[in-house]
Motif scaffolding. Structure first.
Motif, PDB file in Angstrom:
ATOM      1  N   ILE A 613       0.834  -1.206   0.000  1.00 25.56           N
ATOM      2  CA  ILE A 613       0.000   0.000   0.000  1.00 25.56           C
ATOM      3  C   ILE A 613       0.867   1.253   0.000  1.00 25.56           C
ATOM      4  O   ILE A 613       0.674   2.163  -0.823  1.00 25.56           O
ATOM      5  CB  ILE A 613      -0.946   0.004   1.222  1.00 25.56           C
ATOM      6  CG1 ILE A 613      -1.997  -1.108   1.062  1.00 25.56           C
ATOM      7  CG2 ILE A 613      -1.631   1.361   1.370  1.00 25.56           C
ATOM      8  CD1 ILE A 613      -2.961  -1.217   2.218  1.00 25.56           C
ATOM      9  N   TYR A 619      -3.094   1.619  -3.873  1.00 25.46           N
ATOM     10  CA  TYR A 619      -4.518   1.700  -4.227  1.00 25.46           C
ATOM     11  C   TYR A 619      -4.715   1.997  -5.709  1.00 25.46           C
ATOM     12  O   TYR A 619      -5.650   1.496  -6.338  1.00 25.46           O
ATOM     13  CB  TYR A 619      -5.222   2.742  -3.362  1.00 25.46           C
ATOM     14  CG  TYR A 619      -5.403   2.301  -1.928  1.00 25.46           C
ATOM     15  CD1 TYR A 619      -6.089   1.128  -1.625  1.00 25.46           C
ATOM     16  CD2 TYR A 619      -4.867   3.032  -0.877  1.00 25.46           C
ATOM     17  CE1 TYR A 619      -6.241   0.705  -0.310  1.00 25.46           C
ATOM     18  CE2 TYR A 619      -5.014   2.618   0.436  1.00 25.46           C
ATOM     19  CZ  TYR A 619      -5.696   1.460   0.714  1.00 25.46           C
ATOM     20  OH  TYR A 619      -5.853   1.042   2.011  1.00 25.46           O
ATOM     21  N   THR A 636       0.814  -4.933   3.711  1.00 26.69           N
ATOM     22  CA  THR A 636       1.243  -3.689   4.354  1.00 26.69           C
ATOM     23  C   THR A 636       1.819  -3.902   5.735  1.00 26.69           C
ATOM     24  O   THR A 636       1.485  -4.857   6.433  1.00 26.69           O
ATOM     25  CB  THR A 636       0.065  -2.713   4.471  1.00 26.69           C
ATOM     26  OG1 THR A 636       0.544  -1.465   4.962  1.00 26.69           O
ATOM     27  CG2 THR A 636      -0.994  -3.236   5.425  1.00 26.69           C
ATOM     28  N   ALA A 639       0.669   0.655   6.786  1.00 31.88           N
ATOM     29  CA  ALA A 639      -0.751   1.003   6.607  1.00 31.88           C
ATOM     30  C   ALA A 639      -1.670  -0.010   7.280  1.00 31.88           C
ATOM     31  O   ALA A 639      -2.803  -0.202   6.842  1.00 31.88           O
ATOM     32  CB  ALA A 639      -1.081   1.110   5.119  1.00 31.88           C
ATOM     33  N   ASP A 644      -7.522   1.367   6.436  1.00 31.65           N
ATOM     34  CA  ASP A 644      -6.944   0.766   5.229  1.00 31.65           C
ATOM     35  C   ASP A 644      -7.450  -0.652   5.007  1.00 31.65           C
ATOM     36  O   ASP A 644      -7.577  -1.100   3.861  1.00 31.65           O
ATOM     37  CB  ASP A 644      -5.415   0.775   5.331  1.00 31.65           C
ATOM     38  CG  ASP A 644      -4.828   2.132   4.987  1.00 31.65           C
ATOM     39  OD1 ASP A 644      -4.987   2.564   3.839  1.00 31.65           O
ATOM     40  OD2 ASP A 644      -4.233   2.761   5.874  1.00 31.65           O
ATOM     41  N   LYS A 647     -10.899  -0.125   3.511  1.00 34.52           N
ATOM     42  CA  LYS A 647     -10.764   0.477   2.177  1.00 34.52           C
ATOM     43  C   LYS A 647     -10.284  -0.559   1.154  1.00 34.52           C
ATOM     44  O   LYS A 647     -10.783  -0.602   0.018  1.00 34.52           O
ATOM     45  CB  LYS A 647      -9.788   1.647   2.240  1.00 34.52           C
ATOM     46  CG  LYS A 647      -9.600   2.367   0.895  1.00 34.52           C
ATOM     47  CD  LYS A 647      -8.661   3.560   1.036  1.00 34.52           C
ATOM     48  CE  LYS A 647      -8.483   4.246  -0.330  1.00 34.52           C
ATOM     49  NZ  LYS A 647      -7.583   5.415  -0.231  1.00 34.52           N
ATOM     50  N   SER A 648      -9.332  -1.395   1.545  1.00 33.31           N
ATOM     51  CA  SER A 648      -8.798  -2.394   0.609  1.00 33.31           C
ATOM     52  C   SER A 648      -9.889  -3.340   0.137  1.00 33.31           C
ATOM     53  O   SER A 648     -10.005  -3.627  -1.072  1.00 33.31           O
ATOM     54  CB  SER A 648      -7.675  -3.189   1.285  1.00 33.31           C
ATOM     55  OG  SER A 648      -6.563  -2.378   1.546  1.00 33.31           O
TER      56      SER A 648
END
Length: 718
Positions: A613, A619, A636, A639, A644, A647-648
């Motif tokens: 990341i 991203y 990661t 992160a 995160d 979000k991933s």
């Protein structure tokens, strides 16, 4: 006694035996499928082991169990435990238990030493006995003495297993409740390392014979001939004669062992030198694991340092008791390995030798047709022939029993006979708290009491990670097929299997506990071992590439990963190097910059991309990979946040992996690729794997920050 089936009074009879207890569990470690005992071996075990279990129950009465019992069913051994029927009986046993506990704590060193010396002396008598000059009555006495010696052996084994095993279990409980250390952790296992300073004697001797052939420039004579032809080839040269003299001395000392320890029918190394020669051949041509003396010394010092550190955490008032229990637990771990050398291995060999010498005389007089017929008789029948000076015969009985035994090899023994459901049988067994029963049935209780939701897995017995070609071994005779660097997969591992441990990378077994032969040998040779893996020998096939993670207990068949194309993007080159080492079966393309990664994504096709990341704009790369239809894993360290993580997954990653869990990559890729084939959601096991880590990192209730997402995530509906 001439009944072909009921040659022992301990033949399983459901009408009678189910009245005493509600279940009988197969002792798969003693008699795995296709390995039924022959009548002679079965008689010796049933009569002597039942005597030994009763002796142990008298000498060391456990309040929650009265007696362990054994029965024979088609040559396979079953076990159950009688429990006290009244509170008064339990109370009486509790009082005597405390006395017995004090006795064994104060005398276990003397007991072990005395019993060892007596059994060794009895073995030496048979080694040097002049059977050719013995009269029939003297042979009769020898047979009686072997029965008595076997009773003594099982009495010692069960008494110490029941006594020291109870203290060992207490030590496990103390570690878990007082220090938060479970038996599957490296900390607990390291406390037992170096317990056996005389470890790996036979393996070292085999390696020495291999090295001697190398030093004498005899590798071609040793390795390029069939094992049974090596001796004749060696005798043709002076250097070969030198090696053969050393080998003869080796056999004289170490040849008193057979392939199997659960039956007298297997030949001894003395009788069939090609067996040890086949091991020496492998050692001469393989890169070996070893346990040098300096490593043993280091292990003892490391263990002492660990012990000192742990004792500082123990409350002052309990330190002396904790240290006493720890020392006994360590002594028990050492004895578990060492006693098999002078008990099961040596005594089996000695009894076989005595029986064969008696058989030779009976064969000469016509009582039996060939020496091995004696293994299909029982002692009373042999005594009958001896008393008649061999004039009567047992030929018809032997022939019929041999046929039945061959049929029993094809018989699949049920894992359980029970009046109650399997989980209830497991509960009843666990309730006895009997170390003998727990060890003999361990694996069975795990299988019938729990169900693993993560697939093929088991109990961590020796930590580590290994990848390699699987070798499924269904019997001791197949050990010769193992090649260097393979992963052993077996129903059980016996004490005679130690000879292959310097060759292999890891072990998977269906039955066995923390003090099984597989576990002890694995820890000493520093190779990963997973025990109690249900149906491992059915699911895994020889030749498959597998990965065993003996930190988590998970096992993967890696065919799904063979030749898969991976793009790994990370600005830390050592991370990519580590991933290449973890995934040698994959074709890995490297990128350390965002620009290079974009170029590769646009010019090549990948099965999976592994994207950092931070540092490489992970991203944005994920977006490009998604547009190309590539599966992506986000990796990661910096992160590792709740934001995160969420979000991933929301932006289409198949998985989110903390760098500290890099070792999980092959497991994760296996899950992802299998789920893709089945059109399942990718991150099926993420929560199972990493929820404990997130709990530790972000605190209790970490899911509440994105509660709606995690509720949907756990249902695999997002």
């Amino acid at each position: 006694m001439t009944d072909l089936h009921e040659y022992t009074a301990y033949t399983y009879n459901p009408d009678i035996d189910m009245e005493e207890t509600q279940y009988w569990i197969l002792c798969a470690e003693d008699t795995p499928p296709s390995r039924p005992r022959t009548p002679m071996s079965d008689w010796f075990f049933q009569n002597c082991a039942n005597w030994g279990a009763a002796y142990a129950a008298e000498k060391f009465p456990i309040p929650t169990s009265k007696n362990v019992m054994f029965r024979s069913h088609n040559g396979y051994t079953y076990m159950s435990v009688i429990m006290p029927k009244t509170e008064l009986a339990t109370h009486y046993r509790s009082n005597k238990f405390k006395e017995s506990l004090d006795f064994i704590i104060n005398n276990y060193i003397h007991i072990i030493s005395t019993e060892k010396q007596q059994l060794l002396q009895k073995a030496e008598k048979i080694k040097h006995y002049q059977f050719d000059k013995a009269t029939y009555t003297e042979l009769s006495k020898i047979l009686d003495e072997r029965v008595d010696a076997t009773k003594q052996m099982y009495g010692t084994i069960f008494f110490l297993n029941q006594g020291l095993g109870t203290i060992y279990n207490l030590f496990q409980d103390l570690c878990e409740n007082m220090l938060g250390i479970t038996s599957s952790t490296a900390t607990f296992q390291n406390l037992l390392l170096g317990a056996s300073e005389s470890f790996s004697g036979i393996e070292q001797e085999l390696q020495t014979m291999a090295q001697k052939a190398i030093d004498l420039d005899l590798v071609s004579e040793l390795c390029e001939n069939k094992p049974e032809d090596v001796i004749s080839k060696m005798k043709k040269s002076d250097k070969g004669q030198t090696w053969y003299q050393s080998f003869s001395a080796f056999l004289h000392t170490h040849g008193w062992r057979s392939v199997a320890t659960n039956d007298y029918i297997s030949p001894l190394w003395l009788e069939k030198p090609s067996i040890p020669i086949s091991h020496i051949q492998k050692f001469a041509g393989s890169k070996l694991q070893s346990v040098p003396n300096n490593e043993i010394t280091d292990a003892i010092q490391d263990r002492k340092n660990l012990q000192d550190a742990l004792l500082k955490k123990v409350p002052i008032g309990q330190k002396e008791w904790f240290e006493t229990v720890m020392q006994i637990a360590r002594a028990f771990a050492a004895w578990k390995h060492e006693h098999k050398q002078y008990c099961e291995i040596l005594q089996t060999a000695i009894t076989r030798h005595a029986l064969l010498q008696i058989a030779h005389k009976l064969e000469d007089s016509g009582g039996i047709q060939q020496s091995e017929d004696i293994f299909f008789m029982v002692p009373e029948e042999v005594q009958k022939l001896i008393y008649s000076a061999g004039t009567s015969n047992q030929n018809l009985t032997v022939s019929q029993r041999r046929t039945i035994w061959e049929e029993n090899k094809k018989f699949i023994p049920p894992p359980l006979f029970s009046k109650v459901a399997p989980d209830q049988a497991a509960y009843l067994l666990l309730k006895t708290k009997n170390p003998i029963a727990m060890e003999l049935a361990l694996g069975m209780t795990t299988t019938i009491a729990t169900k693993n939701e993560l697939g093929l897995s088991g109990q961590v017995a020796s930590q580590g990670i290994a990848e390699g070609v699987a070798r499924v071994v269904l019997s001791q005779e197949e050990l010769s097929e193992i090649k260097g660097g393979e992963i052993l997969v077996a129903s059980t591992v016996g004490p005679n299997w130690s000879t292959v441990f310097p060759l292999i990378k890891g072990v998977i077994v269906e039955h066995g506990g923390m003090l099984s032969d597989a576990a002890i040998l694995g820890r000493e040779y520093k190779i990963p071992v997973i025990t109690n893996v249900n149906s491992a020998t059915d699911i895994i096939k020889s030749g498959q590439t597998i990965r065993l993670n003996a930190n988590s207990g998970n096992i993967n068949i890696l065919q799904a990963l063979e030749n898969k194309r991976l793009l790994v993007v990370d600005d830390e080159k050592d991370i990519i190097d580590t991933i290449e080492e973890l995934l040698p079966m994959c074709e890995i393309t490297r990128a350390t910059t965002f620009e290079k990664a974009v170029e590769l994504l646009n010019s090549k096709t990948f099965d999976v991309t592994i994207l950092d990341i931070m540092g490489v704009n992970g991203y944005k790369l994920l977006e490009i990979a998604n547009n190309k239809g590539f599966i992506s894993i986000m990796l990661t360290a910096h992160a590792l946040t709740l934001e995160d993580t969420v979000k991933s997954f929301r932006e289409g990653a198949a998985y989110f992996v903390p760098k500290e869990k890099l070792s999980d990559l092959s497991d994760i890729l296996h899950d992802i690729l299998e789920n893709k084939q089945k059109e399942n959601i990718f991150w099926t096991h993420w929560y199972d794997r990493y929820a404990p880590l997130y709990e530790k990192r972000f605190g209790h209730g970490w899911q509440n920050k994105h509660k709606e997402f995690w509720e949907i995530f756990k249902k695999n509906e997002y």
